[in-house]
Design an enzyme around this catalytic site. Structure first.
Site, short mmCIF file in Angstrom:
data_model
loop_
_atom_site.label_atom_id
_atom_site.label_comp_id
_atom_site.label_asym_id
_atom_site.label_seq_id
_atom_site.Cartn_x
_atom_site.Cartn_y
_atom_site.Cartn_z
N ARG A 143 47.63 49.83 40.77
CA ARG A 143 46.45 50.59 40.29
C ARG A 143 46.77 52.06 40.14
O ARG A 143 45.93 52.93 40.33
CB ARG A 143 45.26 50.39 41.22
N CYS A 177 51.83 54.95 46.75
CA CYS A 177 53.04 54.17 46.53
C CYS A 177 53.44 54.33 45.07
O CYS A 177 52.60 54.16 44.18
CB CYS A 177 52.76 52.70 46.84
N ARG A 197 36.70 38.51 38.90
CA ARG A 197 37.58 37.67 38.10
C ARG A 197 37.41 36.19 38.43
O ARG A 197 37.37 35.35 37.57
CB ARG A 197 39.04 38.11 38.34
N TYR A 198 37.37 35.90 39.71
CA TYR A 198 37.21 34.51 40.16
C TYR A 198 35.73 34.28 40.43
O TYR A 198 35.01 35.21 40.77
CB TYR A 198 37.99 34.29 41.45
N ARG A 237 34.58 35.38 44.37
CA ARG A 237 34.99 36.57 45.12
C ARG A 237 35.15 37.78 44.22
O ARG A 237 35.45 37.63 43.03
CB ARG A 237 36.28 36.32 45.92
N LYS A 292 45.86 35.05 39.73
CA LYS A 292 47.17 34.86 40.36
C LYS A 292 47.55 33.39 40.39
O LYS A 292 46.70 32.55 40.63
CB LYS A 292 47.13 35.37 41.81
N ASP A 314 50.61 37.66 38.94
CA ASP A 314 49.23 37.91 38.51
C ASP A 314 49.26 37.95 37.00
O ASP A 314 50.02 38.74 36.41
CB ASP A 314 48.75 39.24 39.11
N CYS A 320 44.48 57.08 49.26
CA CYS A 320 45.35 56.28 50.12
C CYS A 320 46.08 57.24 51.05
O CYS A 320 46.16 58.43 50.78
CB CYS A 320 46.39 55.52 49.30
N CYS A 379 52.52 51.36 42.83
CA CYS A 379 51.13 50.86 42.89
C CYS A 379 50.68 50.22 41.57
O CYS A 379 50.85 50.79 40.51
CB CYS A 379 50.19 51.99 43.23
N ASP A 423 53.70 43.75 39.06
CA ASP A 423 53.04 43.58 37.76
C ASP A 423 53.65 44.51 36.71
O ASP A 423 54.21 45.55 37.06
CB ASP A 423 51.54 43.92 37.92
C1 LIG Z 1 44.00 39.06 44.10
C2 LIG Z 1 42.62 39.11 43.67
C3 LIG Z 1 41.62 38.44 44.37
C4 LIG Z 1 41.87 37.69 45.65
O1 LIG Z 1 42.69 36.61 45.45
P1 LIG Z 1 43.00 35.61 46.67
O2 LIG Z 1 43.98 34.67 46.07
O3 LIG Z 1 41.71 34.97 47.05
O4 LIG Z 1 43.55 36.42 47.79
C5 LIG Z 1 40.33 38.49 43.89
N1 LIG Z 1 40.04 39.16 42.75
C6 LIG Z 1 40.98 39.80 42.06
C7 LIG Z 1 40.60 40.53 40.84
C8 LIG Z 1 42.30 39.81 42.49
O5 LIG Z 1 43.22 40.48 41.80
S1 SF4 Z 2 49.76 50.16 46.74
FE1 SF4 Z 2 48.37 51.56 45.66
S2 SF4 Z 2 46.35 51.16 46.52
FE2 SF4 Z 2 47.86 50.32 47.93
S3 SF4 Z 2 48.25 51.96 49.42
FE3 SF4 Z 2 49.81 52.12 47.85
S4 SF4 Z 2 48.98 53.59 46.40
FE4 SF4 Z 2 47.27 52.87 47.65
#
Ligand SMILES: *Cc1c(COP(=O)(O)O)cnc(C)c1O
Ligand code: SF4
Length: 355
Positions: A122, A117, A100-101, A104, A324, A317, A113, A120, A280
């Site tokens: 995801r 959670c 995305r960025y 990174r 974010k 986000d 996991c 979560c 989110d």
């Molecule tokens: C949160 C996130 C990051 C990391 O963000 P930082 O602000 O550098 O901690 C990188 N990529 C994605 C897709 C994210 O959701």
């Molecule tokens: S928040 Fe989601 S990815 Fe993170 S430990 Fe919990 S279930 Fe796993």
């Protein structure tokens, strides 16, 4: 107290991560909840609770319980909730990686996991497949290798520390061999949710791949126990800077005192509060979403009353993959050419000269 004794849980045994997981039947017995309701939810969103985390529950409905016990509210449908509101999938050049960025990537190396959670973000992926395939991981590494702009690789998932040590080390060493990757981060809940996993074998591996950072999701002071304290100490002693990523969760930590205590305790176990995430708009998690005003109130309260290094950034986000951004309480009341009118942490108003 509960019937399950976490000391019976020996994680050094084979298949340590999946053994003696809690079943719907045993939950129904322990908390006298409706087993069928649990099963209805887990058909859509799997449940995973290990005996250690279960042992942290004091009583039904408490902040630890809410994070892991399935709730029928997860099945509520709302038009604005999406399985993938942050558009992670459209931003995935290969299935295991989100780019995305510019500099990174998030590399999802595990679908497992220690606990699932209920909040979560995801949720759509978790526990759905047994493992991320070897070929998906290879494709992620190939992508990083061929993308020189990537200087920061975040191992995420699921939980990267659910991989066995051999697999984890293979991934770390392959990433480390890529010259343009400067730092590696591991995003995990293991030190909080299954601290027994953090042993010398693990830290001996991790410390070979510095500069390596670990960010841990801690959401409530009750998660800071002798076991999680020891896990964080072992990681910190291996020279790994530790940060926390807390999710603001209704009924868990949407409270000034709880959040203050959590941040103070994190500093005591050498974890620097990094982000406080606003939850989110993810399908199945609506009942956890607090208001932005609640989050801002917490931030206003922390600033000035807590060591500055204990104050996380409060982040939202952006839907659609915008990334974010921090949101901050308003401190500047008026800004003129010669002076600012500002408010301090106690609400007192000051004039700040600009020339
Ligand atoms: C949160 C996130 C990051 C990391 O963000 P930082 O602000 O550098 O901690 C990188 N990529 C994605 C897709 C994210 O959701
Ligand atoms: S928040 Fe989601 S990815 Fe993170 S430990 Fe919990 S279930 Fe796993």
């Amino acid at each position: 107290m509960l019937k399950i004794n976490s000391s019976q849980y020996n994680v050094s045994e084979k298949d340590s991560f999946s053994e003696s997981l809690v079943t719907a039947e045993s939950l129904a017995e322990i908390f006298s909840i409706d087993q069928n309701a649990v099963l209805r939810v887990t058909r859509k969103y799997p449940m995973r609770i290990n005996p250690y985390f279960l042992s942290l529950i004091g009583k039904a409905g408490d902040p630890i319980y809410k994070q892991v016990i399935p709730d029928l509210a997860e099945l509520d449908q709302e038009i604005f909730l999406k399985p993938d509101p942050l558009c992670e999938e459209p931003q995935s050049p290969v299935p295991s990686l989100i780019h995305r960025y510019p500099d990174r990537v998030v590399f999802m190396v595990s679908n497992q996991c220690a606990i699932y959670c209920r909040h979560c973000m995801r949720k759509r992926r978790l526990g759905q497949e047994k493992q991320v395939s070897e070929s998906d991981i290879a494709a992620g590494i190939a992508y990083i290798r061929s993308t020189p702009a990537v200087r920061d690789v975040i191992l995420s998932g699921g939980d990267p520390l659910m991989l066995d040590n051999v697999r984890l080390e293979q991934i770390l060493s392959q990433i480390r061999q890529i010259p343009h990757v400067e730092i590696i981060r591991i995003h995990t809940r293991i030190p909080c949710a299954l601290p027994q996993r953090v042993d010398n074998f693990l830290t001996d591996i991790l410390k070979k791949y510095h500069p390596l950072y670990v960010n841990i999701q801690f959401n409530h002071p009750d998660e800071i126990t002798p076991q999680s304290t020891a896990a964080c100490a072992a990681l910190a002693d291996a020279g790994i800077p530790l940060g926390s990523q807390t999710v603001l969760l209704k009924g868990v930590n949407d409270d000034l005192k709880v959040m203050m205590t959590l941040m103070q305790r994190l500093l005591q176990i050498r974890v620097k509060p990094y982000y406080l995430h606003h939850a989110d708009p993810v399908e199945g998690t609506r009942h956890f979403r607090a208001s932005i005003e609640t989050g801002l109130n917490i931030m206003r309260h922390l600033r000035g009353r807590l060591s500055g290094i204990g104050v996380p950034q409060y982040m939202i986000d952006l839907p659609g993959g915008g990334g974010k951004i921090p949101i901050l309480p308003e401190y500047v009341l008026e800004s003129g050419p010669c002076q600012l009118k500002v408010r301090n942490f106690e609400g007192a108003v000051f004039t700040y000269p600009l020339r």
